[in-house]
Write a protein that holds these residues in place. Structure first.
Motif, PDB file in Angstrom:
ATOM      1  N   ASP A 105       5.352 -12.071   4.032  1.00  0.00           N
ATOM      2  CA  ASP A 105       3.938 -11.840   3.708  1.00  0.00           C
ATOM      3  C   ASP A 105       3.738 -10.750   2.659  1.00  0.00           C
ATOM      4  O   ASP A 105       2.613 -10.364   2.355  1.00  0.00           O
ATOM      5  CB  ASP A 105       3.140 -11.517   4.969  1.00  0.00           C
ATOM      6  N   GLY A 106       4.844 -10.237   2.095  1.00  0.00           N
ATOM      7  CA  GLY A 106       4.744  -9.231   1.045  1.00  0.00           C
ATOM      8  C   GLY A 106       4.792  -7.794   1.531  1.00  0.00           C
ATOM      9  O   GLY A 106       4.889  -6.869   0.737  1.00  0.00           O
ATOM     10  N   ARG A 107       4.724  -7.597   2.838  1.00  0.00           N
ATOM     11  CA  ARG A 107       4.805  -6.239   3.374  1.00  0.00           C
ATOM     12  C   ARG A 107       6.272  -5.841   3.551  1.00  0.00           C
ATOM     13  O   ARG A 107       7.156  -6.679   3.498  1.00  0.00           O
ATOM     14  CB  ARG A 107       4.070  -6.151   4.713  1.00  0.00           C
ATOM     15  N   GLY A 150       2.806   0.567  -4.839  1.00  0.00           N
ATOM     16  CA  GLY A 150       1.843  -0.463  -4.515  1.00  0.00           C
ATOM     17  C   GLY A 150       2.251  -1.357  -3.356  1.00  0.00           C
ATOM     18  O   GLY A 150       1.580  -2.335  -3.062  1.00  0.00           O
ATOM     19  N   GLN A 151       3.336  -1.029  -2.707  1.00  0.00           N
ATOM     20  CA  GLN A 151       3.829  -1.843  -1.601  1.00  0.00           C
ATOM     21  C   GLN A 151       2.993  -1.625  -0.342  1.00  0.00           C
ATOM     22  O   GLN A 151       2.590  -0.507  -0.037  1.00  0.00           O
ATOM     23  CB  GLN A 151       5.286  -1.502  -1.279  1.00  0.00           C
ATOM     24  N   ARG A 152       2.759  -2.708   0.389  1.00  0.00           N
ATOM     25  CA  ARG A 152       2.068  -2.623   1.676  1.00  0.00           C
ATOM     26  C   ARG A 152       3.123  -2.388   2.749  1.00  0.00           C
ATOM     27  O   ARG A 152       4.062  -3.177   2.895  1.00  0.00           O
ATOM     28  CB  ARG A 152       1.292  -3.898   1.956  1.00  0.00           C
ATOM     29  N   PHE A 176       5.196  -7.814 -10.500  1.00  0.00           N
ATOM     30  CA  PHE A 176       6.227  -6.786 -10.529  1.00  0.00           C
ATOM     31  C   PHE A 176       6.994  -6.839  -9.221  1.00  0.00           C
ATOM     32  O   PHE A 176       6.396  -6.954  -8.148  1.00  0.00           O
ATOM     33  CB  PHE A 176       5.611  -5.391 -10.698  1.00  0.00           C
ATOM     34  N   VAL A 177       8.300  -6.746  -9.322  1.00  0.00           N
ATOM     35  CA  VAL A 177       9.152  -6.728  -8.134  1.00  0.00           C
ATOM     36  C   VAL A 177       9.866  -5.386  -8.104  1.00  0.00           C
ATOM     37  O   VAL A 177      10.529  -5.007  -9.065  1.00  0.00           O
ATOM     38  CB  VAL A 177      10.177  -7.883  -8.169  1.00  0.00           C
ATOM     39  N   VAL A 178       9.698  -4.679  -7.000  1.00  0.00           N
ATOM     40  CA  VAL A 178      10.382  -3.402  -6.827  1.00  0.00           C
ATOM     41  C   VAL A 178      11.541  -3.639  -5.873  1.00  0.00           C
ATOM     42  O   VAL A 178      11.348  -4.085  -4.738  1.00  0.00           O
ATOM     43  CB  VAL A 178       9.427  -2.323  -6.260  1.00  0.00           C
TER      44      VAL A 178
END
Length: 122
Positions: free
Chosen positions: A68-70, A105-107, A7-9
């Motif tokens: 890194d996804g954060r 769900g985001q870091r 999922f991409v927000v």
């Protein structure tokens, strides 16, 4: 065979969630884009209107994705005098990080709060 769903927000959605979280903190009167945010707010609003959607309420909030996804969040606020500025700023940081993690769900790597003004309470 295991199928993985990703999922991409979008940053505009994250900014709207962060804006609502910041506005829920006692002592925050409003968000303001400040000088840095005026151009990005204008561009984001133009893209949303061009795409046929109403602009999300996210003035004064900027979200940056990292490799890194954060994410990092920058927010510009106007506070009232009912609460010490440092306490309100820390509360805004914590609430934004909590709500983004819980609802998307985001870091969150960091939340930077810029206090643009302090006004006499409502």
């Amino acid at each position: 065979m295991t199928q993985v769903t990703e999922f991409v927000v979008e940053p505009a959605v994250l900014a709207a969630v962060a804006a609502r979280a910041a506005l829920a903190v006692p002592g925050v009167l409003r968000l303001e884009p400040g000088m840095r945010g005026l151009v990005s707010t204008w561009v984001r609003t133009g893209r949303q209107r061009f795409g046929g959607t109403d602009p999300a309420i996210a003035d004064g909030v900027r979200v940056r994705n990292h490799a890194d996804g954060r994410i990092t969040v920058e927010v510009d606020v106007v506070l009232c005098t009912e609460r010490p500025a440092a306490a309100a700023g820390i509360a805004v940081q914590r609430e934004i990080a909590r709500v983004l993690a819980e609802h998307t769900g985001q870091r969150v790597a960091a939340v930077t709060v810029s206090i643009l003004d302090i006004e006499v309470g409502p």
